[in-house]
Every structure is written in structure tokens, then in C-alpha cells.
Write a protein that holds these residues in place. Structure first.
Motif, short mmCIF file in Angstrom:
data_model
loop_
_atom_site.label_atom_id
_atom_site.label_comp_id
_atom_site.label_asym_id
_atom_site.label_seq_id
_atom_site.Cartn_x
_atom_site.Cartn_y
_atom_site.Cartn_z
N ASP A 109 8.95 0.79 11.96
CA ASP A 109 7.70 1.27 12.65
C ASP A 109 6.65 1.95 11.49
O ASP A 109 5.58 2.06 11.47
CB ASP A 109 7.66 2.24 13.70
N LYS A 110 7.53 2.58 10.66
CA LYS A 110 6.84 3.41 9.32
C LYS A 110 5.84 2.52 8.81
O LYS A 110 4.79 2.99 8.13
CB LYS A 110 7.79 4.06 8.51
N PHE A 111 5.99 1.34 8.57
CA PHE A 111 5.06 0.35 8.19
C PHE A 111 3.91 0.11 8.77
O PHE A 111 2.82 -0.43 8.13
CB PHE A 111 5.66 -0.85 7.66
N TRP A 112 4.05 0.38 10.00
CA TRP A 112 2.70 0.27 11.03
C TRP A 112 2.11 1.47 11.18
O TRP A 112 0.81 1.36 12.27
CB TRP A 112 3.32 -0.66 12.38
N GLN A 113 2.22 2.41 10.76
CA GLN A 113 1.49 3.75 11.24
C GLN A 113 0.50 4.09 10.20
O GLN A 113 0.39 3.44 9.00
CB GLN A 113 2.52 4.94 10.85
N ASP A 114 -0.76 4.58 10.59
CA ASP A 114 -1.84 4.42 9.64
C ASP A 114 -1.59 5.42 8.65
O ASP A 114 -1.15 6.53 8.78
CB ASP A 114 -3.00 5.14 10.58
N GLN A 115 -1.95 5.04 7.44
CA GLN A 115 -1.55 5.70 6.35
C GLN A 115 -2.83 5.60 5.33
O GLN A 115 -3.27 4.54 5.01
CB GLN A 115 -0.61 5.24 5.60
N GLY A 116 -3.03 6.71 4.55
CA GLY A 116 -4.17 6.82 3.46
C GLY A 116 -3.38 6.30 2.44
O GLY A 116 -2.16 6.54 1.97
N CYS B 231 -8.69 0.86 -9.26
CA CYS B 231 -8.19 1.63 -8.30
C CYS B 231 -9.11 1.75 -7.19
O CYS B 231 -10.09 2.34 -7.27
CB CYS B 231 -7.98 2.99 -8.95
N ILE B 232 -8.57 1.43 -6.29
CA ILE B 232 -9.26 1.54 -4.78
C ILE B 232 -8.31 2.00 -3.75
O ILE B 232 -7.19 1.54 -3.80
CB ILE B 232 -10.03 0.16 -4.42
N GLY B 233 -8.84 2.77 -2.78
CA GLY B 233 -8.15 3.43 -1.53
C GLY B 233 -8.70 3.89 -0.73
O GLY B 233 -9.85 3.87 -0.33
N THR B 234 -8.16 4.26 0.29
CA THR B 234 -8.52 5.01 1.74
C THR B 234 -8.00 6.27 1.65
O THR B 234 -6.45 6.58 1.76
CB THR B 234 -8.17 4.20 2.90
N ILE B 235 -8.64 7.40 1.56
CA ILE B 235 -8.13 8.79 1.86
C ILE B 235 -7.46 9.04 3.00
O ILE B 235 -6.47 9.60 3.12
CB ILE B 235 -9.22 9.91 1.30
N MET B 236 -8.15 8.80 3.84
CA MET B 236 -7.98 8.96 5.50
C MET B 236 -6.90 7.78 5.86
O MET B 236 -7.24 6.74 5.52
CB MET B 236 -9.05 9.20 6.39
N SER C 66 -8.94 -4.94 -3.28
CA SER C 66 -10.11 -4.32 -3.61
C SER C 66 -10.06 -3.66 -5.11
O SER C 66 -10.75 -3.74 -5.70
CB SER C 66 -10.42 -3.17 -2.58
N ALA C 67 -8.68 -3.41 -5.18
CA ALA C 67 -8.63 -2.85 -6.49
C ALA C 67 -8.62 -4.08 -7.83
O ALA C 67 -9.19 -3.72 -8.60
CB ALA C 67 -7.34 -2.11 -6.75
#
Length: 189
Positions: A37-44, A58-63, A78-79
Motif C-alpha cells: 500500500d505504501k506505493f499507492w499513497q500520495d507522495q511528493g 530535475c522535475i517533481g511535485t512538492i505536494m 518530465s525530468a
């Protein structure tokens, strides 16, 4: 994340890029591949690419806005292909890329009373930092402290990245948020 889970995420990032280079279908992670389940939790998440030790994307989502495996796959793409600072990665570069994945904690606003107080707090912990003033915002991952170890230089560079004048650091209306990361790369496997 344990070592095996980290490796799974690094392979996912690399395979996402490889599939795009081959002009194949987009890689879609499944519950069979990632049952925990940890792989399917929302994560920045940020994905950083280097080539011969130099930043390549380098690309990402903070939230935390999407499940971890989806965030890794999409940010890897994206990166590699959408970082406006670089040309898209070409197939000839693929073998020379090194991938780093950074899992972000949820950012927390940092209270500070002055520029000196802000600098002192940041120097003590060297976290990931988000500067925000109005519509202007930028972030540096904690790893950036390795290139910019001086807190004054770190903040100046972050202001520049955000499109702010360095005087903004001493003026009202500046918000600062900090976060931590769990970073791991192919270089460490």
C-alpha cells in the motif's frame, strides 16, 4: 523504504524513460508489480537525472498529489523530456544517465522573525526550502546544500530561481516552507 523498494522505484523511473525513448506505450505501474500500500499513497516526489556528474533534468511535485509509483513514473518522464532548462534526453544518452529519486515530507511553514533568524534556522537543519512571495515560488531540495553550502548564497540563488530580488528576503510578505527528503540513487545501489 527498504533497499528492495528503493531499487523498484529506481527501475520504474529508468523503465519509464526507456519506454518513451523506444516510442512504446507509456509505462503504467500495477498493483501486481507494487503490491504494498505504501506505493499507492500520495507522495511528493522529485526525480533528478545526471549525466557524467552534471545535472541533466530535475522535475517533481512538492505536494503529495498522486500515488508514489505514478509520481515516480511521470516525474521521470518530465525530468527526461520536459525540463525547460535542457533539451530532451536522446537514446544515445540513456546508458550514461544516473537517476535519483527524492521522496518529500509534507512542507511546513517556517516561522522566523528576521533574515538573520531565517538564516540561522536553515543553517542548523539544511532542509529542502520553498520560498514564496505572491505568485513567485521556487524550491531547492536539501541536496542543493552540497553545491551551495553558504546559507546566504543558497537563499540568493533560490530568490533568483523564483524570479525575486534578494531584497525580498528582508521584506514583509515572504513565506518560507521547509521539508525533508528520503533520497536514493542508482549510484548508491
Amino acid at each position: 523504504m527498504n533497499e528492495h523498494e528503493r531499487l523498484q522505484l529506481l527501475v520504474l523511473a529508468r523503465e519509464s524513460i526507456r519506454m518513451r525513448l523506444l516510442d512504446a506505450h507509456e509505462l503504467t505501474p500495477t498493483r501486481e508489480e507494487f503490491p504494498d500500500d505504501k506505493f499507492w499513497q500520495d507522495q511528493g516526489v522529485f526525480v533528478t537525472l545526471t549525466e557524467h556528474g552534471e545535472l541533466r533534468g530535475c522535475i517533481g511535485t512538492i505536494m503529495p498529489v498522486s500515488p508514489l509509483v505514478q509520481a515516480v513514473a511521470s516525474n521521470a518522464l518530465s525530468a527526461a523530456f520536459s525540463d525547460p532548462r535542457f533539451e530532451p534526453v536522446e537514446e544515445s544518452e540513456f546508458a550514461d544517465l544516473s537517476i535519483e529519486v527524492s521522496l518529500l515530507s509534507v512542507p511546513a511553514e517556517l516561522a522566523f522573525s528576521s533574515l538573520a533568524d531565517l538564516q540561522s534556522k536553515l543553517a542548523a537543519t539544511r532542509p529542502g526550502v520553498i520560498l514564496r512571495r505572491g505568485v513567485y515560488q521556487a524550491t531547492f531540495l536539501p541536496q542543493v546544500w552540497e553545491q551551495l553550502p553558504n546559507v546566504h548564497g543558497f537563499l540568493e540563488a533560490l530568490c533568483h530561481k523564483a524570479g525575486l530580488h534578494t531584497e525580498s528576503l528582508s521584506q514583509p510578505g515572504l513565506s518560507v516552507f521547509t521539508y525533508t527528503v528520503e533520497a536514493f540513487s542508482e549510484d548508491c545501489k
